[in-house]
Write an enzyme that holds these catalytic residues in place. Structure first.
Site, PDB file in Angstrom:
ATOM      1  N   TYR A 257     121.247 -49.865 -69.637  1.00  9.61           N
ATOM      2  CA  TYR A 257     122.225 -49.369 -70.605  1.00  9.61           C
ATOM      3  C   TYR A 257     123.526 -48.952 -69.932  1.00  9.61           C
ATOM      4  CZ  TYR A 257     118.026 -49.045 -73.382  1.00  9.61           C
ATOM      5  OH  TYR A 257     116.874 -49.331 -74.020  1.00  9.61           O
ATOM      6  N   TYR A 385     111.077 -44.341 -80.343  1.00 10.40           N
ATOM      7  CA  TYR A 385     111.437 -45.298 -79.292  1.00 10.40           C
ATOM      8  C   TYR A 385     110.160 -45.938 -78.777  1.00 10.40           C
ATOM      9  CZ  TYR A 385     112.910 -47.531 -75.053  1.00 10.40           C
ATOM     10  OH  TYR A 385     113.134 -48.482 -74.082  1.00 10.40           O
ATOM     11  N   ASP A 486     101.718 -44.523 -79.737  1.00 15.48           N
ATOM     12  CA  ASP A 486     102.415 -44.892 -78.508  1.00 15.48           C
ATOM     13  C   ASP A 486     102.481 -43.642 -77.628  1.00 15.48           C
ATOM     14  OD1 ASP A 486     104.169 -45.476 -76.494  1.00 15.48           O
ATOM     15  OD2 ASP A 486     105.711 -46.368 -77.766  1.00 15.48           O
ATOM     16  N   LYS A 515     104.082 -45.494 -68.369  1.00 14.60           N
ATOM     17  CA  LYS A 515     104.862 -44.523 -67.594  1.00 14.60           C
ATOM     18  C   LYS A 515     104.062 -43.776 -66.516  1.00 14.60           C
ATOM     19  CE  LYS A 515     109.108 -44.032 -70.000  1.00 14.60           C
ATOM     20  NZ  LYS A 515     109.254 -44.533 -71.373  1.00 14.60           N
TER      21      LYS A 515
END
Ligand SMILES: *Cc1c(COP(=O)(O)O)cnc(C)c1O
Length: 666
Positions: A257, A385, A486, A515
């Site tokens: 980004y 997200y 999630d 993660k």
């Protein structure tokens, strides 16, 4: 104009400093240092710890190279190892402090020759050795080998110890420190064997020079002759400024980004240890991000490094089609044991986004198997997200996720209002009204609800009420759609529970983890499913249509197993609770600041929501100047550190955040 390919980095820049360390005490380090000092104009020599009452190494330096610059950092009288000599004078050698002094001394022009005491594993205090000091500084090491019987073993062990800590071994310099220490053919074979097995070149060979003791100049000339090729290598020109890492990065590498051209300058990290990132220029940053929430144990944990090393030697990778291996099975066993009950199936993906894609496909194929081919769409709460691949993006918040940019490319999903109320507010059943209506209206076309349990992470660091999650799960069952949790950001203890669904005793049908799965060491994610999901899917053709090339990569699986074992063996629950308390103490004062919209803390997540969007790069620069690593985004200044931070370290993070707010930077 035809674009020219970027030049290759020569990789031989003059180092700012080089360690001169021995296989043993009296290996010849001082002679090598002094010899180099004669050969390298502008060089300075630093004796890190001098012990004993005899002639000082600094005296030898000035004898060999009169007028050359030199210094001694610590000097103790007792002729023994640094730790003992220091202890006898009631001093404790502090390794980070020593590293900082050396960094300062080595910051000028010219190369700094850093002479160690004794060998690689000579202790500096009761817990640390020279190798710990070397690991904190990014200088290569020259290993001075006393060429005697037994040299091979000493040299190879020293080389292995350096490598184990990621210290670059520039090469070996051999010294004959006594007359005829062994027959000549043995001494020659030592050199050859050490170079062959040690994986680094011979950079010098100093014969026995009895005249050195009296400092005769012919003797120093002989040393010079032996070291001349090494000195030439150390003075190869540095690459042009355009070839420095950060310039090259700015011109050629894309970052997440980030502006493409002209790109922002990025900080160059050369290593990470414990709770600290170490920049190329030696600065140490206390890590408040855990590398995007992954490095829950901090960096360089021996258990994880060893698991990856051992696995790399045995089987770094093999295709998962038609083959399986112990690392995948052992990890799956652990995941099924620690996950909320009822999961029986595991799919290994190579990143969180891919795990989400797989979960979406699983849900779709489940309904095909159940004879409901119309159930193809997904519903998600706003503010979520789930990753950056197209399928995952389609269920991210439509505004944050910039769906307008990708219209036509993304499948169009349904969005319910943002989950609420806040985690600690009183529950409000009307917060689910919108979800209930949408489910009622669209249940025939919906395959699943996907959400981040309790904490919406990258979508806004929002903590919502456990009752919302419990009710949402109930509504899914009622409407006949699957629930996908999630847990990629929340799994492995981050919220104070091992998995965030435990806050609501919710049992999703499919669960994604990623993660922190490998403790931040390698990319890996997994999708867990209940037996009913597998049964439905089987009825629809029997195969799940997905199979990444690097599926169940053994290195990543071994790292994940080591990370989970470390986590479970640690008092993680108490640590996360202590982090929560400390983050609250540090941040609550900011709640009343006019630039601050909200302060919230849950588990090891501390958030300051600002009224105006933050200037990311300017703030990051401010934090780097304070010696901490925090990367705010949107309206959020937040910390999500490794679980291993102590109270004083948490205070440093919250203080830096408070300083940013109070100095008007947000
Ligand atoms: C980071 C994240 C992902 C995406 O994982 P990647 O490994 O970056 O692809 C998905 N879901 C959640 C909740 C995340 O935080």
């Amino acid at each position: 104009m035809t674009p020219t390919p970027p030049p290759l980095d020569a990789g031989l820049a003059t180092p700012k400093g080089i360690w001169i360390i021995g296989t043993d005490t009296d290996a010849g380090k001082t002679v090598v240092t002094a010899g180099l000092l004669r050969l390298l104009p502008g060089a300075r020599a630093i004796k890190v710890v001098q012990t004993g009452g005899g002639p000082l190494d600094q005296t030898v330096y000035s004898q060999a190279a009169p007028g050359a610059n030199s210094a001694t950092v610590h000097q103790f009288k007792h002729p023994s190892s640094p730790h003992l000599a220091a202890e006898l004078e009631a001093v404790k050698l502090d390794v980070p402090e020593l590293a900082a002094s050396i960094s300062r001394l080595a910051s000028g022009e010219g190369i700094t020759l850093l002479e160690a005491s004794g060998g690689v594993c000579s202790p500096l205090n009761r817990g640390e050795t020279f190798v710990d000091l070397l690991a904190l500084l990014d200088f290569p090491a020259l290993l001075v080998v006393r060429n005697v019987l037994g040299a091979i073993n000493h040299a190879l062990l020293s080389a292995a110890a350096l490598r184990q800590r990621g210290i670059e071994l520039a090469g070996f310099v051999f010294c004959e420190t006594t007359a005829a220490a062994a027959p000549a053919e043995i001494l020659a074979d030592n050199r050859r064997t050490i170079v062959e097995l040690g994986g680094a070149p011979e950079l010098g060979n100093i014969p026995f020079l009895p005249e050195l003791a009296s400092g005769q100049s012919q003797a120093w000339e002989a040393v010079e002759k032996s070291l001349a090729p090494l000195a030439r290598r150390l003075t190869l020109p540095s690459p042009a400024p355009s070839q420095t890492l950060s310039r090259f990065d700015q011109e050629h590498l894309w970052h997440p980004y980030a502006r493409v051209a002209p790109a922002e300058e990025n900080w160059v990290v050369s290593r990470a240890e414990g709770n600290y990132l170490i920049l190329q220029d030696g600065r140490r940053l206390l890590d408040g991000m855990a590398s995007w929430w992954c490095a829950i144990h901090g960096y360089g944990r021996r258990e994880i490094v060893a698991a990856v090393e051992n696995q790399a030697r045995r089987l770094p990778h093999v295709m998962f089609g038609g083959l399986t291996h112990a690392p995948a099975v052992e990890l799956a066993q652990r995941l099924l044991r620690i996950a909320p009950e009822g999961f029986t199936q595991v799919f290994f993906a190579d990143s969180g986004s891919v795990a989400v894609e797989v979960a979406l496909k699983m849900a779709r194929q489940y309904w095909l198997g159940r004879g409901k081919p119309k159930k193809t769409r997904f519903i998600a709460p706003r503010g979520g997200y789930h990753g950056d691949t197209l399928g995952a993006m389609s269920v991210c918040d439509p505004v944050n996720g910039m769906h307008s940019l990708f219209r036509g490319l993304l499948p169009e999903q349904l969005f319910a209002s943002r989950p609420g109320p806040a985690f600690r507010d009183e529950f409000e059943p009307s917060s689910l009204e919108n979800l209930r209506l949408l489910l009622e209206r669209h249940q025939d076309e919906l395959a699943a609800l996907i959400l981040e349990p309790i904490v919406q992470g990258a979508g806004g660091m929002w903590f919502y009420h456990p009752e919302y999650l419990r009710e949402a799960a109930r509504l899914c069952r009622q409407a006949g759609i699957l629930l996908i949790a999630d847990e990629i950001a929340t799994g492995f203890g981050r919220t104070g529970r091992l998995f965030a669904v435990e806050w609501a005793d919710t049992l999703p049908d499919i669960m994604c983890v990623g993660k922190a799965l490998t403790g931040g060491s390698l990319s890996l994610a997994a999708v867990l499913a209940r037996p009913e999901v597998a049964e439905g899917l089987s009825a629809g053709g029997g195969v799940l249509m997905h199979g990444p090339t690097f599926m169940a990569n053994p290195l990543a699986c071994a790292a994940a197993t080591a990370s989970i074992d470390l986590l479970l063996a640690s008092p993680w629950r108490e640590r996360v609770a202590a982090l929560e308390k400390r983050l609250k103490t540090g941040l609550s004062q900011l709640a009343s600041h006019p630039a601050v919209a909200d302060v919230r803390v849950l588990g090891a997540i501390g958030v300051v929501e600002t009224r105006r969007p933050v200037e990311q790069h300017r703030l990051a620069r401010f934090f780097v100047e304070q010696g901490v690593w925090l990367r705010p985004f949107g309206h959020l200044l937040y910390a999500m550190p490794p679980f291993t931070l102590g109270d004083a370290e948490v205070d440093r993070l919250t203080q830096a955040m408070a300083d940013a707010v109070n100095s008007g930077l947000v």
